[in-house]
Each structure stands twice: as C-alpha cells, then as structure tokens.
Design an enzyme around this catalytic site. Structure first.
Site, PDB file in Angstrom:
ATOM      1  N   HIS A 137      -5.103  27.431 -11.981  1.00 13.64           N
ATOM      2  CA  HIS A 137      -5.150  26.168 -11.235  1.00 13.64           C
ATOM      3  C   HIS A 137      -4.064  25.194 -11.671  1.00 13.64           C
ATOM      4  CE1 HIS A 137      -9.680  26.939 -10.165  1.00 13.64           C
ATOM      5  NE2 HIS A 137      -8.852  27.746  -9.529  1.00 13.64           N
ATOM      6  N   GLY A 207     -17.657  29.906 -20.000  1.00 13.06           N
ATOM      7  CA  GLY A 207     -17.637  28.465 -19.725  1.00 13.06           C
ATOM      8  C   GLY A 207     -17.215  28.113 -18.318  1.00 13.06           C
TER       9      GLY A 207
HETATM   10  C1  BV8 Z   1      -7.867  28.891  -2.155  1.00 16.09           C
HETATM   11  C2  BV8 Z   1      -8.095  20.914  -9.278  1.00 16.09           C
HETATM   12  C3  BV8 Z   1      -6.770  30.044  -0.370  1.00 16.09           C
HETATM   13  C4  BV8 Z   1      -7.522  20.611 -10.544  1.00 16.09           C
HETATM   14  C5  BV8 Z   1      -9.885  22.430  -8.798  1.00 16.09           C
HETATM   15  C6  BV8 Z   1     -14.533  31.749  -0.710  1.00 16.09           C
HETATM   16  C7  BV8 Z   1     -15.846  31.355  -0.605  1.00 16.09           C
HETATM   17  C8  BV8 Z   1     -16.186  30.023  -0.605  1.00 16.09           C
HETATM   18  C9  BV8 Z   1     -15.210  29.038  -0.711  1.00 16.09           C
HETATM   19  C10 BV8 Z   1     -13.899  29.421  -0.827  1.00 16.09           C
HETATM   20  C11 BV8 Z   1     -13.586  30.758  -0.814  1.00 16.09           C
HETATM   21  N1  BV8 Z   1     -12.237  30.851  -0.964  1.00 16.09           N
HETATM   22  C12 BV8 Z   1     -11.711  29.625  -1.053  1.00 16.09           C
HETATM   23  C13 BV8 Z   1     -12.702  28.728  -0.971  1.00 16.09           C
HETATM   24  C14 BV8 Z   1     -12.538  27.257  -1.010  1.00 16.09           C
HETATM   25  C15 BV8 Z   1     -12.400  26.701  -2.409  1.00 16.09           C
HETATM   26  C16 BV8 Z   1     -13.692  26.980  -3.177  1.00 16.09           C
HETATM   27  O1  BV8 Z   1     -13.814  27.914  -3.931  1.00 16.09           O
HETATM   28  N2  BV8 Z   1     -14.670  26.118  -3.022  1.00 16.09           N
HETATM   29  C17 BV8 Z   1     -15.925  26.299  -3.751  1.00 16.09           C
HETATM   30  C18 BV8 Z   1     -16.287  24.987  -4.437  1.00 16.09           C
HETATM   31  C19 BV8 Z   1     -16.967  26.777  -2.804  1.00 16.09           C
HETATM   32  N3  BV8 Z   1     -11.270  27.266  -3.111  1.00 16.09           N
HETATM   33  C20 BV8 Z   1     -10.041  26.798  -2.941  1.00 16.09           C
HETATM   34  O2  BV8 Z   1      -9.794  25.907  -2.148  1.00 16.09           O
HETATM   35  C21 BV8 Z   1      -8.946  27.458  -3.749  1.00 16.09           C
HETATM   36  N4  BV8 Z   1      -7.848  27.813  -2.934  1.00 16.09           N
HETATM   37  O3  BV8 Z   1      -8.814  29.659  -2.124  1.00 16.09           O
HETATM   38  O4  BV8 Z   1      -6.718  29.097  -1.432  1.00 16.09           O
HETATM   39  C22 BV8 Z   1      -7.088  29.310   0.871  1.00 16.09           C
HETATM   40  C23 BV8 Z   1      -6.457  28.135   1.168  1.00 16.09           C
HETATM   41  C24 BV8 Z   1      -6.740  27.473   2.366  1.00 16.09           C
HETATM   42  C25 BV8 Z   1      -7.690  27.994   3.234  1.00 16.09           C
HETATM   43  C26 BV8 Z   1      -8.336  29.184   2.883  1.00 16.09           C
HETATM   44  C27 BV8 Z   1      -8.018  29.853   1.697  1.00 16.09           C
HETATM   45  C28 BV8 Z   1      -8.404  26.437  -4.760  1.00 16.09           C
HETATM   46  C29 BV8 Z   1      -9.372  26.197  -5.855  1.00 16.09           C
HETATM   47  C30 BV8 Z   1      -8.817  25.246  -6.910  1.00 16.09           C
HETATM   48  C31 BV8 Z   1      -9.631  24.023  -7.010  1.00 16.09           C
HETATM   49  N5  BV8 Z   1      -9.117  23.149  -8.040  1.00 16.09           N
HETATM   50  N6  BV8 Z   1      -9.463  21.328  -9.342  1.00 16.09           N
HETATM   51  C32 BV8 Z   1      -8.307  19.596 -11.257  1.00 16.09           C
HETATM   52  O5  BV8 Z   1      -8.571  18.516 -10.705  1.00 16.09           O
HETATM   53  O6  BV8 Z   1      -8.578  19.864 -12.407  1.00 16.09           O
HETATM   54  S1  BV8 Z   1     -11.556  22.839  -8.929  1.00 16.09           S
HETATM   55  C33 BV8 Z   1     -12.277  22.674 -10.451  1.00 16.09           C
HETATM   56  O7  BV8 Z   1     -13.181  23.778 -10.482  1.00 16.09           O
HETATM   57  C34 BV8 Z   1     -11.476  22.787 -11.685  1.00 16.09           C
HETATM   58  O8  BV8 Z   1     -10.127  22.902 -11.483  1.00 16.09           O
HETATM   59  C35 BV8 Z   1     -11.934  24.048 -12.357  1.00 16.09           C
HETATM   60  O9  BV8 Z   1     -10.833  24.781 -12.793  1.00 16.09           O
HETATM   61  C36 BV8 Z   1     -12.640  24.781 -11.267  1.00 16.09           C
HETATM   62  C37 BV8 Z   1     -13.702  25.698 -11.742  1.00 16.09           C
HETATM   63  O10 BV8 Z   1     -14.675  25.003 -12.465  1.00 16.09           O
HETATM   64  P1  BV8 Z   1     -15.107  25.572 -13.852  1.00 16.09           P
HETATM   65  O11 BV8 Z   1     -13.926  25.709 -14.693  1.00 16.09           O
HETATM   66  O12 BV8 Z   1     -15.966  26.736 -13.639  1.00 16.09           O
HETATM   67  O13 BV8 Z   1     -15.929  24.345 -14.450  1.00 16.09           O
HETATM   68  P2  BV8 Z   1     -17.364  23.814 -14.039  1.00 16.09           P
HETATM   69  O14 BV8 Z   1     -17.425  22.417 -14.490  1.00 16.09           O
HETATM   70  O15 BV8 Z   1     -17.696  24.100 -12.643  1.00 16.09           O
HETATM   71  O16 BV8 Z   1     -18.375  24.705 -14.916  1.00 16.09           O
HETATM   72  C38 BV8 Z   1     -18.451  24.567 -16.316  1.00 16.09           C
HETATM   73  C39 BV8 Z   1     -19.508  25.528 -16.801  1.00 16.09           C
HETATM   74  O17 BV8 Z   1     -19.464  25.520 -18.214  1.00 16.09           O
HETATM   75  C40 BV8 Z   1     -20.928  25.140 -16.388  1.00 16.09           C
HETATM   76  O18 BV8 Z   1     -21.625  26.288 -15.920  1.00 16.09           O
HETATM   77  C41 BV8 Z   1     -21.566  24.632 -17.701  1.00 16.09           C
HETATM   78  O19 BV8 Z   1     -22.938  24.949 -17.805  1.00 16.09           O
HETATM   79  C42 BV8 Z   1     -20.786  25.410 -18.703  1.00 16.09           C
HETATM   80  N7  BV8 Z   1     -20.661  24.768 -20.025  1.00 16.09           N
HETATM   81  C43 BV8 Z   1     -20.704  23.454 -20.337  1.00 16.09           C
HETATM   82  N8  BV8 Z   1     -20.465  23.280 -21.647  1.00 16.09           N
HETATM   83  C44 BV8 Z   1     -20.301  24.515 -22.170  1.00 16.09           C
HETATM   84  C45 BV8 Z   1     -20.427  25.473 -21.146  1.00 16.09           C
HETATM   85  N9  BV8 Z   1     -20.337  26.789 -21.364  1.00 16.09           N
HETATM   86  C46 BV8 Z   1     -20.067  27.185 -22.615  1.00 16.09           C
HETATM   87  N10 BV8 Z   1     -19.906  26.333 -23.656  1.00 16.09           N
HETATM   88  C47 BV8 Z   1     -20.024  24.993 -23.466  1.00 16.09           C
HETATM   89  N11 BV8 Z   1     -19.861  24.156 -24.496  1.00 16.09           N
END
Ligand code: BV8
Length: 264
Positions: A137, A207
């Site tokens: 990302h 994570g």
């Molecule tokens: C794309 C920007 C092609 C930077 C971010 C298929 C199905 C459904 C939807 C889609 C699909 N394909 C594409 C999509 C759309 C979309 C998507 O996935 N939406 C989701 C929400 C449904 N994807 C996109 O748009 C991607 N592009 O596919 O391009 C395309 C293009 C156009 C049209 C069609 C296709 C682009 C995705 C990039 C998004 N960018 N942010 C920023 O601001 O930082 S998203 C954001 O989420 C972050 O960047 C991060 O990297 C990403 C993932 O999150 P995680 O890293 O997993 O973090 P999260 O907070 O969610 O979870 C943390 C976890 O850790 C939790 O479970 C928690 O319990 C746990 N935790 C907490 N503390 C600890 C821990 N675990 C261990 N130890 C701890 N201490």
C-alpha cells in the site's frame, strides 16, 4: 484444524519455520500497534478516548483515503496524512518488527526464501532491519507529485502548506505515496507478491483484519500451492477458520517467542 493451546500453537509454527524452504509473511496495522500507531479496524471500545480508538472509528475512510476525497478537499486530506506521517516518524519498531527481521536473517542464513508483504505504510519493518519488504500500500513517509509522479521524502517536521505544492511541476501538488481505496496496487509489488506466494510452503498472516483486497485474497494463492497457513492476530478474523493454526494475541509478544523456539 487449529490446535488447542498457545504453547502447542507456538511450537507448531516454530517447527514449520524450521522445516520451511520458502516463507511469506503478510503483515497489517496490528504489528505496529505496540509502537503506538493506531490500527484502522479491530477490537476497540467506543468508550476509549479518541487517541486510543481505531482510525476508522474516528475518521471516515471515504472522506480521507480515496482519490475522490483528495480531489474534493486536498488541504484536509494532506493535513491528515501529514499528521499520520509525523506519528509514524516518531514511532519506534517494537519487538514484533524486530523478531520478523531476526526471522528473515536467520532463514536466509539457512538458504530459506523469505518475503515480507506489508500493508503498512509506516516503514517500521525496514527500520527494524527487514530487507526484503514489499510495500503493498505504498509509504506515508514518501510523497509524490500529482503531475509527474516523482517522489520525495519530506523533512521530519510538519509541512508548511496544505495542500503542499509540488516542486516538480507548476500548479501540481504533493500527495502521500500510499494506495487509496479504488486505486490499483503498484504493479511490481503485486507481481513480487504473487511470485513469492506461488512458491511458498509457509504463509503467515500477522496483525491484519484480512478484509482489504487484494491482500486479503493472498492466503488463497498460498493455500492453492499447499502451503501451511498460520495466523497471529489479537482477535478472530475472516481467515481464522481457514488457517492451519490461528494464534490469538499480540504480535509483539508472540513473534519473539516463535523466533526463539524456531532456533535450530
Ligand atoms: C484495488 C491507504 C483494484 C493508506 C488503505 C474485492 C472484494 C471486496 C472489495 C474489494 C475487492 N477488491 C478491491 C476491493 C475494494 C477495496 C477493498 O478491499 N475494500 C474492502 C474494505 C472491502 N480495495 C481497494 O480499493 C484496493 N485497490 O483493489 O485496486 C481495483 C481498483 C478499482 C476498481 C476495482 C479494482 C486498494 C486497497 C488499499 C487501501 N488503502 N489505506 C493509508 O491511509 O494508510 S486501507 C487500510 O487497510 C490500511 O492501508 C491497511 O494497510 C489496510 C489493511 O488493514 P490492516 O493492515 O489489516 O489493519 P486493520 O486495522 O484493519 O486490522 C488490524 C488487525 O490487527 C485487527 O484485526 C486487530 O485485531 C489486530 N491487532 C491489533 N493489535 C494487535 C493486533 N494483532 C496482533 N498484535 C497486536 N498488537
């Protein structure tokens, strides 16, 4: 079928690490939680003070992390990303980051392939000493010109103007070099990830809430080639029932134990 006790789970992952020929690790924001960086989603309480809540519990991703948001209000979006950039620069790698770097170097010394795919934009893996890091990302530390695509690393202090003007083309702006929702991931990052996934025999998801695609689908590529699948996460995710072992807990606590237990 996930095993019963944490000790058993740790030994199982450690023994797979000892016998693996090619390892892929996918990390998410949870890995940086112990560095003081807020995750986007996940276990949280609405009662917590705002500075402890997940980012998407306080902010609307549609208004901040999309090209449309940037177009509508570039000043607000860049101000938010600059605030996060400074937070990432002030953060330090935690024992989880350090353990992954140690894991990579130990495996490489034994001739084992290791690829770290990260959804994190904070650069903490690199600062911890990981070398083969694929930033799926992008990076919030680096910004790029909206016209030419040229990148630069702004100095570690707040930017002067919002939106920041680009020094590379008149009238152009600087934006964070991250991938927003609706944008495609860097081609090289995807190609490198798929290549590594297609030849791995151990895949670890650490994570990450495993909901953002395409990274959330990577586990299926590893599964298709018969890799052993492991997860380390603070709570259950959509892949918890899919993996061979799902270890529940903090990566900063668990990863050093796994690395220690995997020493030959
Ligand atoms: C794309 C920007 C092609 C930077 C971010 C298929 C199905 C459904 C939807 C889609 C699909 N394909 C594409 C999509 C759309 C979309 C998507 O996935 N939406 C989701 C929400 C449904 N994807 C996109 O748009 C991607 N592009 O596919 O391009 C395309 C293009 C156009 C049209 C069609 C296709 C682009 C995705 C990039 C998004 N960018 N942010 C920023 O601001 O930082 S998203 C954001 O989420 C972050 O960047 C991060 O990297 C990403 C993932 O999150 P995680 O890293 O997993 O973090 P999260 O907070 O969610 O979870 C943390 C976890 O850790 C939790 O479970 C928690 O319990 C746990 N935790 C907490 N503390 C600890 C821990 N675990 C261990 N130890 C701890 N201490």
């Amino acid at each position: 079928m996930p095993s019963d006790t944490t000790d058993e789970q740790l030994s199982l992952v450690a023994s797979r690490l000892r016998s693996a020929a090619s390892v892929v690790v996918l990390t998410g924001a949870g890995v940086s939680a112990e560095s003081g960086l807020r995750t986007f989603r996940g276990a949280t309480s609405a009662d917590l003070p705002p500075d402890m809540r997940t980012l998407w519990a306080e902010f609307d991703p549609a208004k901040l992390a999309t090209p449309e948001a940037f177009q509508a209000d570039p000043a607000m979006v860049t101000k938010w990303y600059d605030w996060r950039r400074l937070g990432c620069l002030a953060a330090e790698p935690n024992p989880g980051h350090l353990a992954l770097a140690a894991m990579e170097h130990a495996l490489r010394r034994r001739g084992v392939d290791f690829t770290l795919l990260t959804q994190n934009v904070d650069r903490l893996h690199q600062r911890a000493g990981s070398s083969n890091v694929v930033e799926l990302h992008g990076s919030i530390i680096q910004w790029r010109c909206t016209e030419t695509g040229t990148t630069l690393t702004p100095p570690p202090e707040p930017m002067q103007r919002f939106p920041p003007p680009s020094p590379f083309a008149p009238g152009a702006l600087l934006r964070p070099d991250v991938v927003w929702f609706g944008e495609t991931l860097p081609e090289l990052a995807i190609a490198t990830a798929v290549d590594a996934l297609q030849r791995c025999d151990l895949f670890m998801s650490i994570g990450t809430s495993a909901v953002v695609h395409p990274a959330a689908g990577f586990i299926e590529i590893a599964a298709a080639v018969g890799a052993f699948l492991a997860e380390i996460n603070a709570e259950a995710t959509p892949v918890s029932r899919r993996v061979d072992v799902s270890v529940r807990g903090s990566s900063a606590n668990i990863l050093p134990k796994i690395v220690q237990a995997s020493q030959p």
